[in-house]
Design a protein around this motif. Structure first.
Motif, PDB file in Angstrom:
ATOM      1  N   ALA A  57       0.850  -1.186   0.000  1.00  0.00           N
ATOM      2  CA  ALA A  57       0.000   0.000   0.000  1.00  0.00           C
ATOM      3  C   ALA A  57       0.887   1.238   0.000  1.00  0.00           C
ATOM      4  O   ALA A  57       1.954   1.251   0.620  1.00  0.00           O
ATOM      5  CB  ALA A  57      -0.908   0.004   1.229  1.00  0.00           C
ATOM      6  N   PHE A  58       0.439   2.247  -0.742  1.00  0.00           N
ATOM      7  CA  PHE A  58       1.194   3.494  -0.843  1.00  0.00           C
ATOM      8  C   PHE A  58       0.278   4.634  -0.449  1.00  0.00           C
ATOM      9  O   PHE A  58      -0.775   4.832  -1.074  1.00  0.00           O
ATOM     10  CB  PHE A  58       1.708   3.691  -2.277  1.00  0.00           C
ATOM     11  N   LEU A  59       0.653   5.338   0.611  1.00  0.00           N
ATOM     12  CA  LEU A  59      -0.155   6.470   1.030  1.00  0.00           C
ATOM     13  C   LEU A  59       0.759   7.554   1.583  1.00  0.00           C
ATOM     14  O   LEU A  59       1.964   7.346   1.721  1.00  0.00           O
ATOM     15  CB  LEU A  59      -1.223   6.058   2.044  1.00  0.00           C
ATOM     16  N   ASP A  60       0.162   8.716   1.883  1.00  0.00           N
ATOM     17  CA  ASP A  60       0.947   9.898   2.264  1.00  0.00           C
ATOM     18  C   ASP A  60       2.035  10.121   1.195  1.00  0.00           C
ATOM     19  O   ASP A  60       1.814   9.857   0.020  1.00  0.00           O
ATOM     20  CB  ASP A  60       1.537   9.729   3.675  1.00  0.00           C
ATOM     21  N   ASP A  61       3.247  10.542   1.620  1.00  0.00           N
ATOM     22  CA  ASP A  61       4.309  10.776   0.634  1.00  0.00           C
ATOM     23  C   ASP A  61       4.777   9.482  -0.036  1.00  0.00           C
ATOM     24  O   ASP A  61       5.531   9.515  -1.015  1.00  0.00           O
ATOM     25  CB  ASP A  61       5.515  11.462   1.304  1.00  0.00           C
ATOM     26  N   GLY A  62       4.347   8.345   0.474  1.00  0.00           N
ATOM     27  CA  GLY A  62       4.700   7.057  -0.134  1.00  0.00           C
ATOM     28  C   GLY A  62       4.254   6.946  -1.586  1.00  0.00           C
ATOM     29  O   GLY A  62       4.837   6.180  -2.354  1.00  0.00           O
ATOM     30  N   VAL A  63       3.242   7.729  -1.973  1.00  0.00           N
ATOM     31  CA  VAL A  63       2.786   7.645  -3.377  1.00  0.00           C
ATOM     32  C   VAL A  63       3.877   8.110  -4.328  1.00  0.00           C
ATOM     33  O   VAL A  63       3.901   7.699  -5.496  1.00  0.00           O
ATOM     34  CB  VAL A  63       1.483   8.453  -3.612  1.00  0.00           C
ATOM     35  N   PHE A  64       4.799   8.960  -3.852  1.00  0.00           N
ATOM     36  CA  PHE A  64       5.903   9.414  -4.718  1.00  0.00           C
ATOM     37  C   PHE A  64       6.820   8.259  -5.120  1.00  0.00           C
ATOM     38  O   PHE A  64       7.542   8.353  -6.099  1.00  0.00           O
ATOM     39  CB  PHE A  64       6.729  10.495  -4.010  1.00  0.00           C
ATOM     40  N   GLN A  65       6.814   7.165  -4.355  1.00  0.00           N
ATOM     41  CA  GLN A  65       7.696   6.025  -4.681  1.00  0.00           C
ATOM     42  C   GLN A  65       7.396   5.455  -6.056  1.00  0.00           C
ATOM     43  O   GLN A  65       8.268   4.897  -6.708  1.00  0.00           O
ATOM     44  CB  GLN A  65       7.564   4.921  -3.623  1.00  0.00           C
ATOM     45  N   LEU A  66       6.152   5.565  -6.480  1.00  0.00           N
ATOM     46  CA  LEU A  66       5.746   4.925  -7.737  1.00  0.00           C
ATOM     47  C   LEU A  66       5.729   5.886  -8.924  1.00  0.00           C
ATOM     48  O   LEU A  66       5.368   5.495 -10.031  1.00  0.00           O
ATOM     49  CB  LEU A  66       4.345   4.304  -7.573  1.00  0.00           C
TER      50      LEU A  66
END
Lengths: 136, 130
Positions: A42-51
């Motif tokens: 799961a990618f949320l918060d600034d984690g979405v920038f990883q993709l």
């Protein structure tokens, strides 16, 4: 599914660079793939920038590990959930993300997208449904 | 209940390793089991035996070592994270041609598989981090 299979969720909340969390999270995912568990990311918060696509780390002198996400299908890691609100809050959309595909062995190896955009409420349900949540 | 514990922030800078320690003490007192604690990210630094905090402060490594001995807890330091951060046991130091090692008594270095295995074998996985 055998009793030994648990639902593992890797929760990615931080930007890909600036701290080591994202890279070391991916290392856990790759090792964990050998254990034949039911794995989701799961990618949320600034984690979405990883993709995001087009990452270029030359100027900051650290390894660009984003191509590794495209290899996850080879490790049978095929469920990547991205929170829509986190994208919206950062001015991003699904078009800004890498195309990550996997071959579905149960569907004559048809190529399918690994990334699913989900709402915050759906993300909450997804997290609640897991046996093991590893947060990075 | 059987708990697995992950510590993912370094000692002294961050409270994660202290809170994890207090959690484990309390869980054991309440009759639960904690077979393993896995140290990842900067959490690996908890396992250095070369830390010398001021005498009127807690020594985080010594607290863990004592607790692990008393309750037979497996304290595992992730090898990949450890190597980046200069945490070496005797074998790794010699394999990597380094002139010293620094792993404290009661800790051992092993792979990320130990983290996944802990997730599979325990009832609850608790992460202490940021």
């Amino acid at each position: 599914m055998s009793e030994d299979v648990k639902k593992f969720l890797y929760l990615n909340r931080k930007a890909p660079y600036g701290t080591i969390y994202a890279l070391e999270a991916l290392e856990v995912v790759l090792i964990g793939a050998a254990f034949d568990q039911d794995v989701s990311l799961a990618f949320l918060d600034d984690g979405v920038f990883q993709l995001t696509k087009g990452q270029d780390t030359k100027e900051i002198g650290v390894k660009n590990f984003s191509p590794t996400f495209r290899a996850l299908g080879d490790y049978e890691v095929t469920k990547l959930y991205v929170e829509k609100e986190s994208l919206d809050e950062r001015g991003l959309s699904a078009d800004d993300l890498q195309e990550i595909m996997y071959e579905d062995e149960d569907d004559d190896w048809a190529e399918k997208p690994s990334i699913h955009i989900v709402s915050r409420a759906e993300m909450a349900d997804l997290i609640a449904d897991q046996d093991v949540v590893l947060s990075f | 209940m059987k708990f697995g514990v992950v510590v993912s922030e370094g000692p002294y800078t961050h409270q994660a390793s202290d809170t994890a320690y207090h959690f484990v003490v309390s869980a054991l007192e309440a009759g639960h089991e904690v077979p393993r604690v896995f140290f990842y990210h900067d959490g690996v630094n908890v396992g250095t035996r070369l830390s010398v905090p001021p005498q009127d402060e807690r020594n985080i490594q010594e607290q863990w070592t004592a607790l692990a001995k008393e309750h037979e807890i497996d304290l595992v330091i992730c090898i990949a994270a450890a190597q980046r951060r200069g945490m070496l046991d005797e074998n790794e130091a010699s394999r990597q041609g380094k002139d010293a090692n620094n792993i404290a008594d009661g800790f051992r270095i092993s792979g990320l598989g130990q983290l996944i295995e802990m997730g599979i074998q325990t009832d609850r996985l608790m992460t202490f981090g940021d």
